[in-house]
Scaffold this motif. Structure first.
Motif, PDB file in Angstrom:
ATOM      1  N   LYS A 243     -14.739  71.382 -22.579  1.00  0.00           N
ATOM      2  CA  LYS A 243     -14.016  70.245 -23.165  1.00  0.00           C
ATOM      3  C   LYS A 243     -13.670  70.575 -24.620  1.00  0.00           C
ATOM      4  CE  LYS A 243     -15.627  65.934 -22.580  1.00  0.00           C
ATOM      5  NZ  LYS A 243     -14.570  65.001 -22.142  1.00  0.00           N
ATOM      6  N   GLY A 244     -12.431  70.327 -25.002  1.00  0.00           N
ATOM      7  CA  GLY A 244     -12.017  70.571 -26.379  1.00  0.00           C
ATOM      8  C   GLY A 244     -11.477  71.971 -26.614  1.00  0.00           C
ATOM      9  N   LEU A 245     -11.700  72.887 -25.667  1.00  0.00           N
ATOM     10  CA  LEU A 245     -11.123  74.231 -25.813  1.00  0.00           C
ATOM     11  C   LEU A 245      -9.613  74.059 -25.980  1.00  0.00           C
ATOM     12  CD1 LEU A 245     -10.894  77.287 -25.612  1.00  0.00           C
ATOM     13  CD2 LEU A 245     -11.432  77.151 -23.204  1.00  0.00           C
ATOM     14  N   VAL A 246      -9.025  73.225 -25.125  1.00  0.00           N
ATOM     15  CA  VAL A 246      -7.722  72.626 -25.419  1.00  0.00           C
ATOM     16  C   VAL A 246      -8.038  71.123 -25.461  1.00  0.00           C
ATOM     17  CG1 VAL A 246      -5.346  72.321 -24.638  1.00  0.00           C
ATOM     18  CG2 VAL A 246      -6.573  74.459 -24.133  1.00  0.00           C
ATOM     19  N   SER A 247      -7.522  70.426 -26.452  1.00  0.00           N
ATOM     20  CA  SER A 247      -7.961  69.054 -26.720  1.00  0.00           C
ATOM     21  C   SER A 247      -7.919  68.161 -25.478  1.00  0.00           C
ATOM     22  CB  SER A 247      -7.087  68.451 -27.811  1.00  0.00           C
ATOM     23  OG  SER A 247      -7.344  67.067 -27.907  1.00  0.00           O
ATOM     24  N   ASP A 248      -8.949  67.309 -25.368  1.00  0.00           N
ATOM     25  CA  ASP A 248      -8.994  66.334 -24.278  1.00  0.00           C
ATOM     26  C   ASP A 248      -7.819  65.358 -24.334  1.00  0.00           C
ATOM     27  OD1 ASP A 248     -11.271  67.205 -22.957  1.00  0.00           O
ATOM     28  OD2 ASP A 248     -12.641  65.902 -24.049  1.00  0.00           O
ATOM     29  N   ILE A 249      -7.162  65.251 -25.479  1.00  0.00           N
ATOM     30  CA  ILE A 249      -6.011  64.333 -25.539  1.00  0.00           C
ATOM     31  C   ILE A 249      -4.676  65.084 -25.471  1.00  0.00           C
ATOM     32  CG2 ILE A 249      -7.279  62.459 -26.683  1.00  0.00           C
ATOM     33  CD1 ILE A 249      -5.857  63.351 -29.306  1.00  0.00           C
ATOM     34  N   HIS A 250      -4.731  66.350 -25.108  1.00  0.00           N
ATOM     35  CA  HIS A 250      -3.494  67.128 -24.885  1.00  0.00           C
ATOM     36  C   HIS A 250      -2.747  66.501 -23.691  1.00  0.00           C
ATOM     37  CE1 HIS A 250      -0.899  70.479 -23.725  1.00  0.00           C
ATOM     38  NE2 HIS A 250      -1.119  70.996 -24.927  1.00  0.00           N
TER      39      HIS A 250
ATOM     40  N   ILE B  12     -16.759  59.882 -21.327  1.00  0.00           N
ATOM     41  CA  ILE B  12     -16.234  58.935 -22.324  1.00  0.00           C
ATOM     42  C   ILE B  12     -15.862  59.603 -23.651  1.00  0.00           C
ATOM     43  CG2 ILE B  12     -16.902  56.944 -23.760  1.00  0.00           C
ATOM     44  CD1 ILE B  12     -18.585  56.003 -21.241  1.00  0.00           C
ATOM     45  N   ILE B  13     -16.687  60.544 -24.100  1.00  0.00           N
ATOM     46  CA  ILE B  13     -16.482  61.081 -25.450  1.00  0.00           C
ATOM     47  C   ILE B  13     -15.510  62.264 -25.413  1.00  0.00           C
ATOM     48  CG2 ILE B  13     -17.582  62.073 -27.493  1.00  0.00           C
ATOM     49  CD1 ILE B  13     -20.133  60.555 -26.710  1.00  0.00           C
ATOM     50  N   ASP B  14     -14.375  62.092 -26.057  1.00  0.00           N
ATOM     51  CA  ASP B  14     -13.363  63.147 -26.093  1.00  0.00           C
ATOM     52  C   ASP B  14     -13.779  64.259 -27.053  1.00  0.00           C
ATOM     53  OD1 ASP B  14     -11.506  61.952 -24.323  1.00  0.00           O
ATOM     54  OD2 ASP B  14     -10.825  60.602 -25.910  1.00  0.00           O
ATOM     55  N   GLN B  15     -13.359  65.476 -26.704  1.00  0.00           N
ATOM     56  CA  GLN B  15     -13.570  66.626 -27.593  1.00  0.00           C
ATOM     57  C   GLN B  15     -12.204  67.142 -28.002  1.00  0.00           C
ATOM     58  OE1 GLN B  15     -17.631  66.239 -26.975  1.00  0.00           O
ATOM     59  NE2 GLN B  15     -16.753  67.669 -28.416  1.00  0.00           N
ATOM     60  N   TYR B  16     -12.110  67.567 -29.239  1.00  0.00           N
ATOM     61  CA  TYR B  16     -10.805  67.956 -29.782  1.00  0.00           C
ATOM     62  C   TYR B  16     -10.738  69.422 -30.179  1.00  0.00           C
ATOM     63  CZ  TYR B  16     -10.861  62.890 -30.205  1.00  0.00           C
ATOM     64  OH  TYR B  16     -10.975  61.548 -29.942  1.00  0.00           O
ATOM     65  N   GLN B  17     -11.896  70.033 -30.340  1.00  0.00           N
ATOM     66  CA  GLN B  17     -11.920  71.427 -30.803  1.00  0.00           C
ATOM     67  C   GLN B  17     -12.806  72.271 -29.875  1.00  0.00           C
ATOM     68  OE1 GLN B  17     -13.170  71.531 -34.927  1.00  0.00           O
ATOM     69  NE2 GLN B  17     -11.698  69.953 -35.523  1.00  0.00           N
ATOM     70  N   PRO B  18     -12.528  73.575 -29.820  1.00  0.00           N
ATOM     71  CA  PRO B  18     -13.316  74.451 -28.936  1.00  0.00           C
ATOM     72  C   PRO B  18     -14.794  74.535 -29.337  1.00  0.00           C
ATOM     73  CG  PRO B  18     -11.356  75.592 -29.760  1.00  0.00           C
ATOM     74  CD  PRO B  18     -11.464  74.315 -30.524  1.00  0.00           C
ATOM     75  N   ARG B  19     -15.647  74.703 -28.313  1.00  0.00           N
ATOM     76  CA  ARG B  19     -17.086  74.939 -28.507  1.00  0.00           C
ATOM     77  C   ARG B  19     -17.756  73.870 -29.359  1.00  0.00           C
ATOM     78  NH1 ARG B  19     -14.177  79.206 -28.594  1.00  0.00           N
ATOM     79  NH2 ARG B  19     -13.896  79.104 -30.855  1.00  0.00           N
TER      80      ARG B  19
END
Ligand code: OXK
Ligand code: ADP
Ligand code: MG
Length: 569
Positions: free
Chosen positions: A256-263, A411-418
């Motif tokens: 999650k967040g490797l490519v943003s969850d809101i992409h 529920i919790i979005d991730q925006y950045q890798p790792r």
């Protein structure tokens, strides 16, 4: 690096095992060691610190080991854990096995008893045949018997941990070796740095052409990102592959967040739909193990073909046939695919259908998150955390538990890798505090650890470690008073095997070790406490009181929790 030679005999400058080990590690760019000191490794910690390096002392070796493994995952350098012999080694071994299972590079270094006593089973202090016990639980188990071999052993451990599929290595050092001396000049000559310890592995052109043809012919392609893709640190290449091809993607938890969850191409909120309906699935650093229902059954719906990118050749066909295996490192394979797929027609209709499903799910979830309840549940509490973390995208989220894990992942979005570290391939409880320490140390940025009250208990004493090193870690305990739920009554009127003492005050535990300890009962209080802790950067524990009836058995994997077929008797 200091050249602090110990002693001289007859004009020959001497060094010893302690110094050679440290110089070998330093030469190879290691600065942080995680561990727990005692016989016979105590001096390692003192000397490592005296040389200007960092030694993070834990309260249990397992947690130090988890920290080392997460350091390895985050940095692509092996994380180092040092333990005492036998019991300390065994505690550390759990983490080494977990690292190997998760494909995280780590080296466990344990002191051991002398071979002549161990091998004849003569009953030494903490006697154990550690070398052989470690062997099946890691990629390699090495013993160093001579000071002149320390350099080569460290390099061999590093190369083994990093190359191919990353994993754990055990390095056994019998106590006497630490103080055994040799010529300083010869010792210095014996140390070196490996050339290209994790070489690129380029996929064959035929394999690339096969995968390209399959993807181009797909109507409903899907990219599935795993933690191997996150580990590879070729984030921009992966994002480019996704954007250039227009293929929807869904991440495994740590991707999650490797490519943003809101992409706009993120299909996480339409997960079951894309797994079922896709016709070609490109797995990038993700295994078709239990977490992906072994690539078959109703999770996967109708017929589909897999393209799999993995550095480990025999991962292919492990569960289902792989139509286009791409054996190589993620970066090389992804870029080979990008070249082959240039100008590919984007699957816009498929993407639009997914986006529609995803926005429906998000709206539904949004309503649940905003719904107030007399006692907090997982939705409104985690919703509050999600909203705060939206404004702190560089925070590493550590996450463990059953319901606390599954709901936070959703529920919790991730925006950045790792930026998400969790229970991984084993679904293991107790990784939380070790992971939090390593993430804070290695990233230099704040960490928020969302833990179930049960999961926290496995490594809870490490809150003292967190405060001792004054790390910017906020631990949020989702306290529903038990495993899965806190309201399970015992039919025989005993203390239930599934619940904990309801009077436990986790907030006071944190205060007792010098951190901030807060207890919250509402999403508003939770928001306020989390914002305050992120602002202050102080070690904080927020005890969030969750409805004891809120949890479900094993979260979303209740199907794995076998029940008696003849009922309870
Ligand atoms: C996802 N979803 C969303 C969103 N994101 N809905 C709305 N908005 C957003 N942003 C939806 C998604 O479409 C799924 O619904 C659902 O939420 C769950 O998503 P996800 O991704 O979490 O998927 P799933 O199927 O629950 O989990 C897949 C998994 C995961 C197997 C990879 O379960 C996993 O990592 N599990 C690890 C569990 C574990 O290790 N537990 C510890 C053991 S506890 P649908 O409708 O599309 O399906 C223990 O020790 O014993 O019990 C013990
Ligand atoms: P997830 O649980 O997120 O699905 P897994 O741990 O199952 O991820 O899979 C990770 C995979 O990534 C492993 O099969 C491992 O061999 C692979 N891997 C790790 N690093 C690389 C790399 N640099 N290049 C290619 N594959 C890698
Ligand atoms: Mg609980």
């Amino acid at each position: 690096m200091k050249n602090d030679i110990q002693a001289t005999t007859e004009g020959v400058e001497l060094t010893d095992g302690f110094h050679l080990l440290m110089e070998a590690l330093e030469m190879n760019g290691i600065t942080n060691i995680y561990g727990l000191l005692g016989i016979p490794v105590t001096e390692i910690g003192r000397m490592w610190q005296a040389r200007g390096n960092k030694f993070f002392s834990f309260r249990n070796e397992q947690n130090a080991g988890y920290a080392a493994s997460v350091a390895g995952y985050l940095t692509k350098k092996p994380g180092i854990c040092v333990t005492v012999s036998a019991p300390g080694f065994l505690n550390g071994l759990t983490a080494l096995a977990n690292a190997t299972t998760n494909c995280f590079p780590m080296i466990l270094i344990s002191g051991s008893s002398e071979r002549e006593v161990v091998d004849l089973q003569q009953g030494d202090y903490e006697e154990m045949d550690q070398l052989n016990i470690a062997r099946p639980h890691c990629k390699a188990s090495f013993r160093i018997n001579r000071t002149e071999d320390i350099g080569v052993a460290v390099v061999r451990a590093i190369r083994t941990a990093l190359s191919g599929r990353p994993g754990g290595v055990y390095l056994d050092i019998p106590a006497r070796l630490f103080s055994t001396t040799m010529s300083a000049e010869e010792g210095k000559k014996s140390l070196f740095v490996p050339v290209d310890p994790a070489p690129a592995q380029i996929p064959g052109p035929d394999a690339v052409a096969r995968a390209v043809a399959l993807i181009k012919g797909a109507k409903k392609p899907l990219i599935l990102l795993g933690k191997g893709a996150a580990y590879a640190q070729c984030d921009a290449d992966i994002k480019a592959l996704i954007e250039e091809t227009g293929i929807p993607f869904t991440p495994m938890s740590m991707a999650k967040g490797l490519v943003s969850d809101i992409h706009p191409q993120c299909a996480a909120a339409a997960r079951s739909m894309v797994l079922q309906e896709s016709d070609v699935v490109v797995l990038i650093g993700a295994r078709l193990n239990w977490l992906l229902a072994h690539g078959k059954g109703k999770t996967w719906g109708g017929a589909k073909k897999f393209v799999q990118i993995d550095i480990q050749a025999n991962e292919m066909d492990s569960n289902v046939p792989i139509a286009a295996p791409l054996v190589g490192d993620v970066e090389s394979c992804v870029n080979a695919l990008r070249a082959g797929l240039k100008g590919m027609t984007k699957p816009t209709e498929w993407m639009d259908a997914i986006a529609e499903r995803a926005s429906g799910s998000k709206a539904k979830l949004g309503t649940k998150l905003a719904t107030a309840t007399p006692i907090m549940n997982y939705f409104n509490s985690l919703g509050a955390i999600r909203d705060v973390l939206k404004n702190h995208q560089d925070v590493t989220l550590v996450n463990e538990g059953a319901n606390a894990l599954d709901n936070a992942r959703m529920i919790i979005d991730q925006y950045q890798p790792r930026k998400r570290v969790d229970t991984g391939t084993w679904g293991v409880m107790g990784v939380g505090m070790g992971s939090a320490v390593a993430a804070a140390v290695e990233t230099g940025k704040p960490v928020v650890a969302v833990c179930g009250d049960s999961a926290f208990g496995f490594s809870g004493m490490e809150i003292e470690t967190i405060t001792r090193y004054n790390l910017p870690v906020t631990v949020i305990i989702m306290n529903n008073g038990g495993i899965y739920r806190g309201d399970e009554a015992n039919p025989a009127h005993q203390v239930s095997c599934m619940t904990f003492n309801p009077n436990t005050r986790y907030d006071l535990l944190m205060q007792s070790v010098g951190g901030e300890g807060v207890r919250v009962n509402t999403p508003e209080e939770l928001t306020k406490a989390l914002e305050a802790s992120l602002k202050s950067g102080k070690p904080t524990l927020i005890e969030a009181i969750i409805d004891p009836a809120a949890g479900v058995e094993s979260g979303r994997i209740g199907n794995l929790n076998i029940v008696s077929t003849i009922g309870k008797k």
